[in-house]
Scaffold this active site. Structure first.
Site, PDB file in Angstrom:
ATOM      1  N   GLU A   1      17.679  21.706 -84.013  1.00 48.19           N
ATOM      2  CA  GLU A   1      16.250  21.399 -85.319  1.00 48.19           C
ATOM      3  C   GLU A   1      17.496  21.111 -86.217  1.00 48.19           C
ATOM      4  O   GLU A   1      17.382  22.076 -87.544  1.00 48.19           O
ATOM      5  CB  GLU A   1      16.081  22.889 -85.839  1.00 48.19           C
ATOM      6  CG  GLU A   1      15.388  23.570 -84.536  1.00 48.19           C
ATOM      7  CD  GLU A   1      14.117  24.768 -84.832  1.00 48.19           C
ATOM      8  OE1 GLU A   1      14.199  24.384 -85.834  1.00 48.19           O
ATOM      9  OE2 GLU A   1      13.674  25.338 -83.798  1.00 48.19           O
TER      10      GLU A   1
HETATM   11  C1  LIG Z   1      18.568  24.071 -76.113  1.00 42.74           C
HETATM   12  C2  LIG Z   1      18.018  23.643 -76.580  1.00 42.74           C
HETATM   13  C3  LIG Z   1      16.633  23.222 -76.935  1.00 42.74           C
HETATM   14  C4  LIG Z   1      16.145  22.257 -77.684  1.00 42.74           C
HETATM   15  N1  LIG Z   1      14.935  22.323 -78.066  1.00 42.74           N
HETATM   16  C5  LIG Z   1      14.238  20.729 -78.351  1.00 42.74           C
HETATM   17  C6  LIG Z   1      12.544  20.930 -78.497  1.00 42.74           C
HETATM   18  O1  LIG Z   1      11.873  22.289 -78.039  1.00 42.74           O
HETATM   19  N2  LIG Z   1      12.257  19.708 -78.672  1.00 42.74           N
HETATM   20  C7  LIG Z   1      12.627  18.377 -78.827  1.00 42.74           C
HETATM   21  O2  LIG Z   1      12.431  17.380 -79.616  1.00 42.74           O
HETATM   22  N3  LIG Z   1      14.029  18.370 -78.874  1.00 42.74           N
HETATM   23  C8  LIG Z   1      14.747  19.815 -78.681  1.00 42.74           C
HETATM   24  N4  LIG Z   1      16.340  19.829 -78.371  1.00 42.74           N
HETATM   25  C9  LIG Z   1      17.224  19.027 -78.851  1.00 42.74           C
HETATM   26  C10 LIG Z   1      17.970  19.217 -80.533  1.00 42.74           C
HETATM   27  O3  LIG Z   1      16.783  19.130 -80.679  1.00 42.74           O
HETATM   28  C11 LIG Z   1      19.380  18.524 -80.176  1.00 42.74           C
HETATM   29  O4  LIG Z   1      19.873  18.614 -78.957  1.00 42.74           O
HETATM   30  C12 LIG Z   1      19.818  17.352 -81.571  1.00 42.74           C
HETATM   31  O5  LIG Z   1      18.541  17.083 -82.331  1.00 42.74           O
HETATM   32  C13 LIG Z   1      20.216  17.162 -81.268  1.00 42.74           C
HETATM   33  O6  LIG Z   1      20.758  16.079 -80.250  1.00 42.74           O
HETATM   34  P1  LIG Z   1      21.891  15.728 -78.942  1.00 42.74           P
HETATM   35  O7  LIG Z   1      22.118  16.864 -79.008  1.00 42.74           O
HETATM   36  O8  LIG Z   1      21.861  13.940 -78.319  1.00 42.74           O
HETATM   37  O9  LIG Z   1      23.438  15.581 -79.981  1.00 42.74           O
HETATM   38  P2  LIG Z   1      23.537  14.383 -80.906  1.00 42.74           P
HETATM   39  O10 LIG Z   1      22.772  13.227 -81.155  1.00 42.74           O
HETATM   40  O11 LIG Z   1      24.161  13.146 -79.332  1.00 42.74           O
HETATM   41  O12 LIG Z   1      25.531  14.242 -81.388  1.00 42.74           O
HETATM   42  C14 LIG Z   1      26.659  14.737 -80.872  1.00 42.74           C
HETATM   43  C15 LIG Z   1      27.561  14.947 -81.605  1.00 42.74           C
HETATM   44  O13 LIG Z   1      28.047  13.831 -82.764  1.00 42.74           O
HETATM   45  C16 LIG Z   1      27.115  14.343 -84.351  1.00 42.74           C
HETATM   46  N5  LIG Z   1      26.448  12.837 -84.423  1.00 42.74           N
HETATM   47  C17 LIG Z   1      25.289  12.326 -84.477  1.00 42.74           C
HETATM   48  N6  LIG Z   1      25.309  11.820 -85.200  1.00 42.74           N
HETATM   49  C18 LIG Z   1      26.161  11.334 -86.991  1.00 42.74           C
HETATM   50  C19 LIG Z   1      26.204  10.747 -87.341  1.00 42.74           C
HETATM   51  N7  LIG Z   1      25.474  10.532 -87.603  1.00 42.74           N
HETATM   52  N8  LIG Z   1      26.760  11.541 -88.337  1.00 42.74           N
HETATM   53  C20 LIG Z   1      27.450  12.582 -87.822  1.00 42.74           C
HETATM   54  N9  LIG Z   1      27.697  12.907 -86.787  1.00 42.74           N
HETATM   55  C21 LIG Z   1      26.509  12.023 -86.069  1.00 42.74           C
HETATM   56  C22 LIG Z   1      26.322  14.919 -83.734  1.00 42.74           C
HETATM   57  O14 LIG Z   1      26.434  15.777 -85.021  1.00 42.74           O
HETATM   58  C23 LIG Z   1      27.036  16.090 -82.688  1.00 42.74           C
HETATM   59  O15 LIG Z   1      27.685  16.965 -82.978  1.00 42.74           O
HETATM   60  C24 LIG Z   1      17.175  21.011 -77.771  1.00 42.74           C
HETATM   61  C25 LIG Z   1      17.985  20.850 -77.377  1.00 42.74           C
HETATM   62  C26 LIG Z   1      18.813  22.551 -76.846  1.00 42.74           C
HETATM   63  C27 LIG Z   1      20.026  22.431 -76.789  1.00 42.74           C
END
Ligand SMILES: Cc1cc2nc3c(=O)[nH]c(=O)nc-3n(C[C@H](O)[C@H](O)[C@H](O)COP(=O)(O)OP(=O)(O)OC[C@H]3O[C@@H](n4cnc5c(N)ncnc54)[C@H](O)[C@@H]3O)c2cc1C
Length: 640
Positions: free
Chosen positions: A437
């Site tokens: 989120e």
């Molecule tokens: C248990 C669980 C439940 C979830 N439920 C849902 C759901 O119901 N619906 C849904 O749509 N999604 C869901 N998600 C997805 C969740 O919202 C994403 O995991 C989240 O948005 C982060 O994306 P990512 O994991 O791909 O990380 P990434 O975007 O790959 O980021 C990796 C790291 O890089 C950092 N980062 C990325 N971009 C930048 C930037 N521009 N500047 C600085 N730092 C950056 C991030 O903060 C993080 O530390 C869920 C995830 C989990 C683990």
């Protein structure tokens, strides 16, 4: 395949989805501008007696269901919330807590919705996750805010009663960066409509619509959902505005396949999916708002949705206070209860003080959300960021206080005859709050964007570094007019007058601090802008500190206000509330001071350079002497 996009395109997509207007006053916005508007959060709006009555009745029912039906160890063991629990939750209307009564829901206030989530999360996090994904981000909230009356009448009674919903945004290539969205929604005529399946819950004649294709990752409730909201990109074309759009659809629509149920470090029992959409027909009437409004819907939904995560943080921190207290009284080592040893006592104070501060922030933000007098997008975002970060530290300290028993599973404790206190489970469950989120890093950027909004209006041309010489000169004149007036206002304020806020007694000094610190924060932000100009947005660590200081100031002001509210609403708790508020505020003030100190005195540049060398592989030899059991291969395989 995920789309490749530049950093600018990624930023532009998020910027376009931002709510540009400020129609209502915002405490957070003014705070970052050096204008401490205590009047916007104090006195707190009174709770409506009818809402209290309804909320308390529901909390009683929820408590009864949790006690009668939920065995947390069973959920941990089976990694599943039993059907009887889900049925019992449906039976008391828990799926419709936030849905207005005219659409078949309970219509709880935000204050009581938060209390219910905290309670459920306390019992087992997976239950809270089910309920909050269903209604904080699932079908109910986007439709309540953006749906047509027809859509609300059709879908809300279903999700309020017994149809579980999910929200499908994330993809393998799309985490924090929605611009990379690869799922498509291609406009088509009515001939593409599939014949309704037997138990189609919404079959109606259709004119035309969209065909969805794509792969969605990590959808909470995605393995058991009945109705979902899906985000997909509509191509621009004749008669089509195009862009990321939101659709509501039954999950049993032809072409939807759940490929996999994901398992995580914690949140055992969460029903989280990889979902494939293959030529899924969605009638046009199922699109929420306009084409291209999808991200705006997602971001606005999260505005108050984020308070759900603060509710979880509050529930966990209050529970941590109880466990730490009970254990630190009972456990004796070196001749005294461990709570009498200074090292443990410090942790106890931190845990209890933090629980009070977090509860204060939630109460302030939730009452504002119900009262609708303020724009609370900054406060809700600060709650999500600060709540998930601070409660994580609280649980870490709780684990330390519990020692070896903190690390042991509840099931193992129980098997050898001890109380099954699941600290390790809580830790596993809470960790993700800093990631989903809106990760903490992204929250820092989103809040920083809001914090500098006025500056972008006043000096956008200079800050963005765009435009020709004439445009830059015009921008400089505009900026000069704004800053000529604004900067002098930051020199003096109420916080310098020793008797200011005296009506808050022993807490007055903290409000004076916030007033002074708010002006200092605005000045430091200005220095940062003047120094880095268009490069400011690359200075993420500086911006994060600015945001974190703002969060501490909001936390202190909320805590003082909340203590005052407690004193008025429950006078018998007044003295203790002031003590707890002092405890929290003293810690928050020290954190804010050290963040101020690090704003321009840090190793950020050196560490950034070092990180680039790490990326280049310069220190490859440092990785010698280990074996990576995950083997070779891509982290994100190409999709077919
Ligand atoms: C248990 C669980 C439940 C979830 N439920 C849902 C759901 O119901 N619906 C849904 O749509 N999604 C869901 N998600 C997805 C969740 O919202 C994403 O995991 C989240 O948005 C982060 O994306 P990512 O994991 O791909 O990380 P990434 O975007 O790959 O980021 C990796 C790291 O890089 C950092 N980062 C990325 N971009 C930048 C930037 N521009 N500047 C600085 N730092 C950056 C991030 O903060 C993080 O530390 C869920 C995830 C989990 C683990």
């Amino acid at each position: 395949m995920a789309t490749n996009v530049s950093e600018k395109e990624a930023r532009d997509v998020v910027e376009a989805a931002r709510e540009a207007d400020w129609k209502l006053p915002s405490f957070g916005k003014q705070l970052f501008l050096g204008d401490f508007r205590l009047d916007l959060i104090h006195p707190q709006p009174q709770l409506d007696p009818e809402a209290i009555e309804k909320g308390e009745r529901f909390l009683g029912e929820l408590r009864a269901v949790l006690a009668a039906e939920v065995d947390p160890l069973e959920i941990e063991r089976e990694s599943k919330i039993p059907d009887r629990v889900v049925d019992a939750l449906k039976g008391i209307g828990a799926l419709g807590m936030k849905v207005p009564p005219e659409y078949g829901g309970l219509g709880l206030s935000q204050v009581y919705y938060a209390k219910a989530l905290a309670l459920a999360g306390n019992y087992h996090s997976a239950i809270c996750t089910l309920l909050s994904a269903h209604q904080s981000i699932g079908v109910a909230e986007p439709l309540r805010q953006f749906g047509s009356e027809e859509q609300r009448r059709k879908w809300l009674p279903l999700v309020a009663k017994d149809h579980i919903s999910a929200f499908l945004l994330t993809e393998p290539g799309v985490g924090s960066d929605p611009a990379r969205m690869a799922s498509t929604a291609t406009p088509v005529g009515p001939e593409h409509a599939a014949s309704p399946v037997d138990d189609d819950i919404t079959a109606t004649p259709v004119d035309g619509g969209y065909v969805l294709n794509g792969r969605k990752l990590w959808a909470t409730n995605g393995t058991i959902a009945d109705i979902v909201v899906v985000m997909a990109k509509v191509p621009k074309g004749e008669g089509h505005r195009g862009g990321i759009s939101a659709f509501v659809l039954p999950y049993n629509t032809d072409g939807i396949t759940v490929l996999h149920r994901n398992a995580f470090m914690g949140l055992r029992g969460i029903e989280n999916s990889v979902t494939v959409l293959k030529d899924v027909f969605v009638p046009e009437e199922n699109r929420i708002a306009r084409e291209g409004d999808g991200l705006k819907i997602a971001l606005s939904t999260l505005n108050t949705g984020r308070l759900a995560l603060m509710a979880i943080a509050v529930g966990a921190s209050k529970w941590a206070t109880k466990i730490a207290r009970e254990w630190a009284v009972e456990r004796e080592q070196w001749g005294r209860p461990i709570g009498k040893h200074d090292a443990v006592a410090q942790k106890l104070a931190f845990i209890a003080g933090s629980a009070f501060g977090l509860e204060a922030m939630l109460d302030v933000a939730a009452r504002l959300a119900d009262n609708k007098r303020n724009d609370i997008r900054i406060e809700a975002a600060l709650c999500k960021l600060y709540g998930s970060e601070l409660s994580w530290k609280v649980i870490d300290e709780l684990m330390q206080v519990r020692g070896g028993r903190g690390y042991e599973t509840a099931a193992s404790l129980k098997a050898r005859g001890e109380k099954p206190v699941g600290v390790e489970q809580c830790m596993r469950d809470m960790r993700v709050n800093r990631i989903f989120e809106g990760s903490s890093e992204i929250m820092h950027l989103l809040i920083a964007r809001e914090a500098v909004d006025t500056h972008l209006h006043a000096a956008g041309g200079l800050l963005m570094g765009n435009g020709d010489a004439k445009a830059k000169a015009d921008a400089a004149v505009k900026a000069g007019l704004f800053y000529g007036k604004w900067l002098p206002q930051l020199a003096v304020g109420k916080g310098q007058i020793p008797v200011s806020y005296d009506e808050f007694g022993e807490l007055a000094g903290y409000l004076r601090y916030v007033e002074r610190a708010s002006r200092k924060l605005a000045r430091e932000t200005f220095y940062g802008m003047a120094r880095w100009q268009a490069k400011l947005e690359q200075k993420q660590t500086f911006l994060a500190r600015i945001v974190d200081i703002g969060a501490e100031l909001f936390a202190i002001a909320s805590t003082v206000s909340y203590a005052d509210t407690i004193g008025r609403e429950t006078p018998e708790r007044k003295t203790e509330a002031i003590e707890l508020a002092e405890l929290f505020c003293s810690m928050a003030r020290r954190r804010a001071d050290s963040l101020f100190a690090a704003l321009f005195d840090n190793d950020d540049d050196a560490r950034y350079k070092a990180a680039q060398k790490v990326l280049e592989g310069r220190y490859g030899w440092l990785e010698e002497g280990i074996v990576d059991p995950s083997g070779d291969g891509p982290m994100i395989p190409a999709l077919d």
